[in-house]
Design a protein around this motif. Structure first.
Motif: not given
Length: 240
Positions: A126, A129-130, A132-133, A135, A144, A146-147
């Protein structure tokens, strides 16, 4: 105090008490228990859990069937805890969505260790994920982190948390060879002993979800006697 929400599912009162007492001694305070499949499914629908400990031999439904039903509502990590110790049972449990498998009789502290590993890996995942964005776009499939979504042919494909972690690791390390034990260490954690076949099962499931040929895979390739390598279907694999 640990704030993780843990659900223990077992029809043996002694097991429920043993795990509850042990977890509370390890500062886990948010613990719920269930002894039936029907009751468990209702709890899963009504609450969010961080880890589920699941027995297989329940009075009203098989733990395997229950796991399949749970996966319709959540990707919460599931650790099977069962007296059924054959390779077939382990492979079945991992194949239908389980993240780990512990056989009875067990050392309750080992169960705690496995839970802590899963929670630690979740926090790390988690946090990453926060930060980096990024894909990963490989043409006919995209991931992806992040999502936590995987799309194959523009359709979202449901995956467990551990499958996504494994895919993320491969995406970050394309065209590199890793042994089964290395993948287990990097994705499942190096401070707990587990079944290396866990990796094999998860790779097999990923291949199917990516549409990779399981007999002659081209994306997650098995180099016999060496290890596995992720070969991106398309170069230029990162996009913002």
């Amino acid at each position: 105090m640990e704030t993780a929400n843990i659900l223990i599912v077992d029809d043996e009162l002694g097991i429920l008490k043993l795990l509850d007492i042990t977890l509370r001694k390890e500062n886990f305070i948010n613990i719920e228990t269930s002894s039936t499949g029907k009751g468990t499914l209702q709890l899963v629908k009504d609450n969010d859990y961080d880890v589920i400990l699941l027995d297989i031999m329940l009075p009203d439904i098989s733990g395997f069937e229950l796991c399949t039903e749970i996966r319709k509502y959540t990707n919460t990590p599931i650790i099977f805890v069962s007296a059924r110790s054959t390779d077939f049972d382990k492979l079945t449990g991992l194949g239908i969505g389980g993240d780990d498998y512990i056989t009875k009789p067990f050392n309750p502290l080992e169960v705690v260790a496995r839970i802590k590993v899963i929670l630690r890996r979740q926090k790390m995942y988690e946090a990453a994920q926060q930060q980096q964005s990024i894909k990963y776009d490989f043409g006919y499939f995209a991931f992806n982190p992040e999502s936590a979504t995987l799309k194959v042919d523009h359709q979202i494909v449901e995956c467990t948390a551990k499958e996504l972690e494994l895919l993320h690791f491969f995406c970050k390390n394309p065209n590199r060879i890793y042994t089964t034990s290395q993948l287990y260490e990097f994705v499942w954690g190096n401070d707990v002993y587990g079944e290396e076949k866990t990796v094999t099962i998860h790779i097999s499931k990923l291949r199917k979800k990516l549409g990779d040929d399981t007999r002659k895979p081209k994306i997650i390739v098995n180099l016999r006697g060496i290890g596995y390598k992720f070969i991106p279907p398309k170069e230029g694999l990162l996009c913002e």
